[in-house]
Design a protein around this motif. Structure first.
Motif, PDB file in Angstrom:
ATOM      1  N   UNK A  57     -72.042 -44.853  41.554  1.00  0.00           N
ATOM      2  CA  UNK A  57     -72.483 -46.194  41.933  1.00  0.00           C
ATOM      3  C   UNK A  57     -71.285 -47.126  41.888  1.00  0.00           C
ATOM      4  N   UNK A  58     -71.172 -47.959  42.914  1.00  0.00           N
ATOM      5  CA  UNK A  58     -70.061 -48.905  42.995  1.00  0.00           C
ATOM      6  C   UNK A  58     -70.612 -50.287  43.317  1.00  0.00           C
ATOM      7  N   UNK A  59     -69.999 -51.287  42.715  1.00  0.00           N
ATOM      8  CA  UNK A  59     -70.411 -52.664  42.951  1.00  0.00           C
ATOM      9  C   UNK A  59     -69.160 -53.493  43.275  1.00  0.00           C
ATOM     10  N   UNK A  60     -68.561 -53.237  44.444  1.00  0.00           N
ATOM     11  CA  UNK A  60     -67.314 -53.939  44.767  1.00  0.00           C
ATOM     12  C   UNK A  60     -67.550 -55.403  45.108  1.00  0.00           C
ATOM     13  N   UNK A  79     -72.263 -41.652  47.120  1.00  0.00           N
ATOM     14  CA  UNK A  79     -71.887 -42.953  46.550  1.00  0.00           C
ATOM     15  C   UNK A  79     -72.917 -43.991  46.961  1.00  0.00           C
ATOM     16  N   UNK A  80     -73.417 -44.729  45.974  1.00  0.00           N
ATOM     17  CA  UNK A  80     -74.284 -45.876  46.232  1.00  0.00           C
ATOM     18  C   UNK A  80     -73.419 -47.118  46.110  1.00  0.00           C
ATOM     19  N   UNK A  81     -73.404 -47.938  47.158  1.00  0.00           N
ATOM     20  CA  UNK A  81     -72.603 -49.169  47.163  1.00  0.00           C
ATOM     21  C   UNK A  81     -73.549 -50.353  47.110  1.00  0.00           C
ATOM     22  N   UNK A  82     -73.398 -51.170  46.068  1.00  0.00           N
ATOM     23  CA  UNK A  82     -74.188 -52.387  45.919  1.00  0.00           C
ATOM     24  C   UNK A  82     -73.299 -53.568  46.294  1.00  0.00           C
ATOM     25  N   UNK A  83     -73.637 -54.242  47.387  1.00  0.00           N
ATOM     26  CA  UNK A  83     -72.822 -55.343  47.900  1.00  0.00           C
ATOM     27  C   UNK A  83     -73.379 -56.715  47.543  1.00  0.00           C
ATOM     28  N   UNK A  84     -74.216 -56.787  46.526  1.00  0.00           N
ATOM     29  CA  UNK A  84     -74.875 -58.042  46.168  1.00  0.00           C
ATOM     30  C   UNK A  84     -73.883 -59.117  45.745  1.00  0.00           C
ATOM     31  N   UNK A  93     -65.838 -56.053  55.639  1.00  0.00           N
ATOM     32  CA  UNK A  93     -64.703 -55.133  55.544  1.00  0.00           C
ATOM     33  C   UNK A  93     -65.094 -53.857  54.796  1.00  0.00           C
ATOM     34  N   UNK A  94     -65.876 -53.997  53.739  1.00  0.00           N
ATOM     35  CA  UNK A  94     -66.295 -52.825  52.957  1.00  0.00           C
ATOM     36  C   UNK A  94     -67.206 -51.934  53.796  1.00  0.00           C
ATOM     37  N   UNK A 112     -79.980 -48.631  52.461  1.00  0.00           N
ATOM     38  CA  UNK A 112     -81.134 -48.534  51.572  1.00  0.00           C
ATOM     39  C   UNK A 112     -81.874 -49.864  51.523  1.00  0.00           C
ATOM     40  N   UNK A 113     -81.128 -50.952  51.408  1.00  0.00           N
ATOM     41  CA  UNK A 113     -81.703 -52.292  51.455  1.00  0.00           C
ATOM     42  C   UNK A 113     -80.665 -53.224  52.067  1.00  0.00           C
ATOM     43  N   UNK A 114     -80.921 -54.522  52.045  1.00  0.00           N
ATOM     44  CA  UNK A 114     -79.983 -55.476  52.634  1.00  0.00           C
ATOM     45  C   UNK A 114     -78.625 -55.446  51.938  1.00  0.00           C
ATOM     46  N   UNK A 115     -78.601 -55.135  50.640  1.00  0.00           N
ATOM     47  CA  UNK A 115     -77.359 -55.157  49.867  1.00  0.00           C
ATOM     48  C   UNK A 115     -76.880 -53.788  49.416  1.00  0.00           C
ATOM     49  N   UNK A 116     -77.632 -52.737  49.683  1.00  0.00           N
ATOM     50  CA  UNK A 116     -77.304 -51.414  49.131  1.00  0.00           C
ATOM     51  C   UNK A 116     -77.139 -50.397  50.253  1.00  0.00           C
TER      52      UNK A 116
END
Length: 137
Positions: A57-60, A79-84, A93-94, A112-116
């Motif tokens: 899990x990454x929260x950049x 990899x799960x990316x949380x862009x919240x 860019x990400x 997965x969702x608006x931010x994930x």
């Protein structure tokens, strides 16, 4: 005799040198055929087993933080990316980078969702299940 003609006379082979050259070529050709008949084993790619029970899990917050999860994805881990917490410029860019690395490594990028986002390598298959009813959890 001009310079060009001297060069041509030095660069060309006379008849005796040409025959010696042909004899040498036959000698090397015989060696090549003998080597070609030797048994050759096939080359097999060795894939290291990937622990798909692990999900990163990454929260950049900025684009400078993508290297960590990109290396994990390159090693074959989902990899799960949380862009919240990322701003709009960093988010774009990400997402572009994640799309590119998934394409380059034959993986998939799933929203997965608006931010994930979920990055799945080619060794992992994600199946979507449709809910049977809208009332169920």
């Amino acid at each position: 005799m001009g310079m060009f003609q001297r060069f041509v006379s030095k660069a060309t082979l006379n008849d005796d040198e040409y025959l010696d050259y042909q004899d040498d070529a036959d000698y090397y050709e015989d060696d090549y055929e003998a080597e070609a008949e030797s048994p050759v084993s096939e080359i097999h790619a060795v894939e290291q087993p990937v622990d798909i029970a692990r999900i990163i899990t990454a929260k950049p917050r900025s684009f400078t933080e993508v290297r960590g999860f990109a290396e994990q994805f390159r090693d074959g881990l989902p990899v799960i990316i949380n862009l919240a917490e990322a701003d709009d410029v960093a988010r774009n860019r990400i997402v572009d980078f994640a799309t590119g690395i998934c394409f380059g490594l034959h993986g998939d990028l799933n929203k997965i969702s608006a931010d994930v986002l979920l990055m799945t390598p080619r060794t992992v298959r994600m199946e979507n299940q449709r809910p049977e009813s809208r009332d169920s959890f």
